[in-house]
Motif scaffolding. Structure first.
Motif, short mmCIF file in Angstrom:
data_model
loop_
_atom_site.label_atom_id
_atom_site.label_comp_id
_atom_site.label_asym_id
_atom_site.label_seq_id
_atom_site.Cartn_x
_atom_site.Cartn_y
_atom_site.Cartn_z
N ALA A 48 42.99 47.98 29.46
CA ALA A 48 41.67 47.98 30.09
C ALA A 48 41.35 46.61 30.69
O ALA A 48 40.83 46.52 31.81
CB ALA A 48 40.60 48.37 29.07
N ILE A 49 41.69 45.54 29.97
CA ILE A 49 41.44 44.19 30.49
C ILE A 49 42.28 43.94 31.74
O ILE A 49 41.77 43.39 32.74
CB ILE A 49 41.71 43.14 29.40
N LEU A 50 43.55 44.35 31.71
CA LEU A 50 44.40 44.16 32.89
C LEU A 50 43.89 44.96 34.09
O LEU A 50 43.91 44.47 35.22
CB LEU A 50 45.84 44.56 32.57
N LEU A 51 43.41 46.18 33.84
CA LEU A 51 42.85 46.97 34.93
C LEU A 51 41.60 46.30 35.51
O LEU A 51 41.40 46.27 36.72
CB LEU A 51 42.52 48.39 34.45
N LEU A 52 40.78 45.76 34.64
CA LEU A 52 39.57 45.08 35.09
C LEU A 52 39.92 43.86 35.93
O LEU A 52 39.35 43.65 37.01
CB LEU A 52 38.71 44.68 33.88
N VAL A 53 40.86 43.06 35.44
CA VAL A 53 41.28 41.86 36.18
C VAL A 53 41.89 42.25 37.53
O VAL A 53 41.58 41.64 38.56
CB VAL A 53 42.27 41.03 35.33
N THR A 54 42.73 43.28 37.53
CA THR A 54 43.33 43.74 38.78
C THR A 54 42.28 44.21 39.77
O THR A 54 42.34 43.90 40.96
CB THR A 54 44.33 44.88 38.49
N THR A 55 41.28 44.93 39.27
CA THR A 55 40.21 45.41 40.14
C THR A 55 39.43 44.25 40.73
O THR A 55 39.13 44.23 41.93
CB THR A 55 39.27 46.34 39.35
N VAL A 56 39.13 43.26 39.90
CA VAL A 56 38.39 42.08 40.41
C VAL A 56 39.21 41.35 41.47
O VAL A 56 38.68 40.97 42.51
CB VAL A 56 38.03 41.15 39.23
N ILE A 57 40.50 41.19 41.21
CA ILE A 57 41.36 40.51 42.18
C ILE A 57 41.41 41.30 43.49
O ILE A 57 41.32 40.72 44.58
CB ILE A 57 42.78 40.31 41.60
N LEU A 58 41.55 42.62 43.40
CA LEU A 58 41.60 43.44 44.61
C LEU A 58 40.29 43.36 45.40
O LEU A 58 40.29 43.30 46.63
CB LEU A 58 41.94 44.89 44.26
N VAL A 59 39.17 43.36 44.68
CA VAL A 59 37.88 43.25 45.36
C VAL A 59 37.76 41.90 46.07
O VAL A 59 37.31 41.82 47.22
CB VAL A 59 36.71 43.46 44.36
N LYS A 60 38.18 40.82 45.40
CA LYS A 60 38.13 39.50 46.03
C LYS A 60 39.04 39.45 47.27
O LYS A 60 38.66 38.90 48.30
CB LYS A 60 38.55 38.41 45.03
N LEU A 61 40.25 40.01 47.14
CA LEU A 61 41.15 40.04 48.29
C LEU A 61 40.55 40.85 49.44
O LEU A 61 40.67 40.46 50.62
CB LEU A 61 42.51 40.63 47.89
N MET A 62 39.90 41.95 49.11
CA MET A 62 39.27 42.76 50.15
C MET A 62 38.15 41.98 50.84
O MET A 62 38.00 42.03 52.07
CB MET A 62 38.71 44.05 49.54
N GLU A 63 37.37 41.22 50.07
CA GLU A 63 36.33 40.39 50.67
C GLU A 63 36.94 39.36 51.62
O GLU A 63 36.44 39.15 52.72
CB GLU A 63 35.53 39.67 49.58
N ILE A 64 38.04 38.72 51.17
CA ILE A 64 38.70 37.71 52.00
C ILE A 64 39.20 38.34 53.30
O ILE A 64 39.00 37.80 54.39
CB ILE A 64 39.84 37.03 51.23
N PHE A 65 39.85 39.51 53.19
CA PHE A 65 40.38 40.16 54.38
C PHE A 65 39.26 40.62 55.31
O PHE A 65 39.40 40.57 56.54
CB PHE A 65 41.30 41.33 54.01
N MET A 66 38.14 41.06 54.74
CA MET A 66 37.00 41.46 55.58
C MET A 66 36.45 40.25 56.33
O MET A 66 36.12 40.34 57.52
CB MET A 66 35.91 42.12 54.73
N LYS A 67 36.33 39.11 55.65
CA LYS A 67 35.86 37.89 56.32
C LYS A 67 36.84 37.48 57.41
O LYS A 67 36.43 37.09 58.52
CB LYS A 67 35.70 36.75 55.31
N MET A 68 38.14 37.58 57.12
CA MET A 68 39.13 37.25 58.14
C MET A 68 39.02 38.19 59.33
O MET A 68 39.11 37.75 60.49
CB MET A 68 40.55 37.32 57.55
N ALA A 69 38.82 39.48 59.07
CA ALA A 69 38.69 40.45 60.16
C ALA A 69 37.46 40.14 61.01
O ALA A 69 37.51 40.20 62.24
CB ALA A 69 38.61 41.87 59.60
#
Length: 117
Positions: A59-80
């Protein structure tokens, strides 16, 4: 009848001794079984604890992965958004350049068409 009494008492004593031996064996078996059940219960509790720890780690790994993916998505949206802004600015610059080029061509054509003095 009194003559048979010592042999009957001896037989009865032998039977009681055998019964006592059987009860002792049964008691030993029950003790061993109880020990085995206790050991199995401890092993099952240990395995259950390992499963719970594994689920928590997952559960902790899934939570960390989700947070990382959300941050990456924010970065890619800003880049776009930045790329779209740069492309819009580039299109505006190209449009202005073409406008100036057309203006220069019109001026050159008028100069070439005007009568020379």
């Amino acid at each position: 009848m009194l003559k048979d009494l010592p042999s009957k008492v001896t037989n009865l004593s032998s039977m009681v001794t055998d019964l006592s031996s059987i009860v002792t064996d049964l008691s030993s078996m029950v003790t061993d079984l109880s020990s085995m059940v206790t050991t199995m219960m401890l092993q099952m509790m240990f395995l259950l604890m390992l499963c719970v720890i594994g689920l928590l780690v997952t559960a902790i790994l899934l939570l960390v992965t989700t947070v990382i993916l959300v941050k990456l998505m924010e970065i890619f949206m800003k880049m776009a958004v930045n790329v779209m802004s740069l492309m819009s600015s580039l299109v505006m610059q190209i449009t202005q350049c073409l406008s100036h080029t057309v203006t220069l061509l019109v001026i050159i054509r008028e100069e070439l068409n005007s009568p020379r003095s």
